[in-house]
Design an enzyme around this catalytic site. Structure first.
Site: not given
Length: 293
Positions: A227, A121, A210, A229, A277, A168
DNA sequence: GTCCAGGAGTGAT
DNA sequence: ATCACTCATGGA
């Protein structure tokens, strides 16, 4: 056409551009196609070289080397972060994965769109933003540059919602306005320390821990950003729970404290923890992708 | 139809 | 300071 001799430098286009850090690149046969600073780049990896066709073609090899972070001493970085078998296995599975030096505004806008969203998306949203608001690229009939903060600040919530942003839309619109008005200068944040850059970013609407960490890592050259998530949270809980102070939450996915995992990653993996990460993240999504096919 | 995603804002405590 | 709740959208 540019030819970049990789010599013995480890580099993988598929790992680097397909690991989820960038959203507008796509692969057409053996060629990766993307837009960087208003230039369409078509990149192929042939033997020991990168073959780069740029449109317009007024870019040099330093431009490409900087974007792909070929200036990072990857063996040294991976040796530094390779502290245990879990991360070393990820490194061996994803040979040649590099972070990318993204454009700051595109990265910020992309990760505002990315919150509480999935990769496919996000790609759709960011591509539609490019098609609707980006400017045409001379010599390329198809692709557009990513729209500047100034351009997006003149759009409306309705137009942004039409690109799929959902709730958003006002975040992106207001952040674009703040950047366009110079309230925050992303370029100067490249020279600021990680903590300062992150704190500045978090003043923007739609930018929390984040998203700010992603922008620090992917665009502002802060390799010491980590970060967290949902996937990083899960893989850390699954593999490094002994390092976390709390014993609850191993199996459940109840809300976890960002600070705790972020602090662990930064201290455990050290000054290049951002690379750690990304290897953990990419390795985990790879497992999921193969499980579902 | 249900579940979930590279989370953040808000209000209550 | 830290919960608990909500938020729009579409792919799996």
């Amino acid at each position: 056409m540019l030819l970049l001799d990789l010599k013995c430098t480890p580099f993988s286009l598929d790992c680097t551009l397909g690991c989820g850090q960038v959203f507008r690149w796509h692969k057409d046969n053996d060629t990766w196609i993307g837009v960087v600073e208003g230039h369409v780049l078509r990149v192929r990896h042939i033997e020991n070289r990168l073959e780069v066709v740029a449109t317009p073609d007024d870019v040099d090899d330093v431009f490409v080397q900087r974007y792909l972070r070929l200036d990072d001493d990857l063996p040294r970085i991976l040796g530094d972060i390779g502290r245990d078998e879990v991360i070393r296995e990820a490194i061996q599975t994803l040979i040649g994965l590099r972070l990318v030096r993204q454009e700051a505004w595109e990265c910020l806008a992309s990760y505002i769109c990315a919150s509480f969203n999935n990769i496919s998306r996000i790609r759709g949203i960011v591509n539609r933003l490019g098609q609707r608001f980006g400017h045409d690229i001379r010599g390329d009939p198809v692709l557009q540059s990513f729209p500047s903060a100034s351009v997006l600040s003149k759009s409306t919530c309705q137009e942004l919602e039409a690109c799929g942003l959902g709730y958003r839309a006002p975040y992106l619109l207001d952040s674009a306005t703040a950047i366009a008005e110079g309230l925050i200068d992303l370029e100067s944040l490249k020279r600021a320390p990680y903590e300062d850059a992150k704190a500045e970013l978090m003043k923007l609407p739609g930018v929390g821990n984040k998203v700010a960490d992603c922008v620090c890592l992917f665009a502002l050259d802060k390799l010491d950003a980590f970060p967290v998530d949902v996937w990083i949270r899960r893989i850390i809980v699954a593999n490094y729970s002994a390092h976390l102070s709390t014993m609850e939450g191993f199996l459940s996915l109840k809300p976890w404290h960002y600070r705790q995992i972020n602090a662990f990653g930064r201290s455990y993996f050290g000054r290049y923890c951002g690379y750690a990460q990304q290897y953990l993240y990419a390795r985990y999504s790879k497992v999921l992708a193969t499980k579902r096919t």
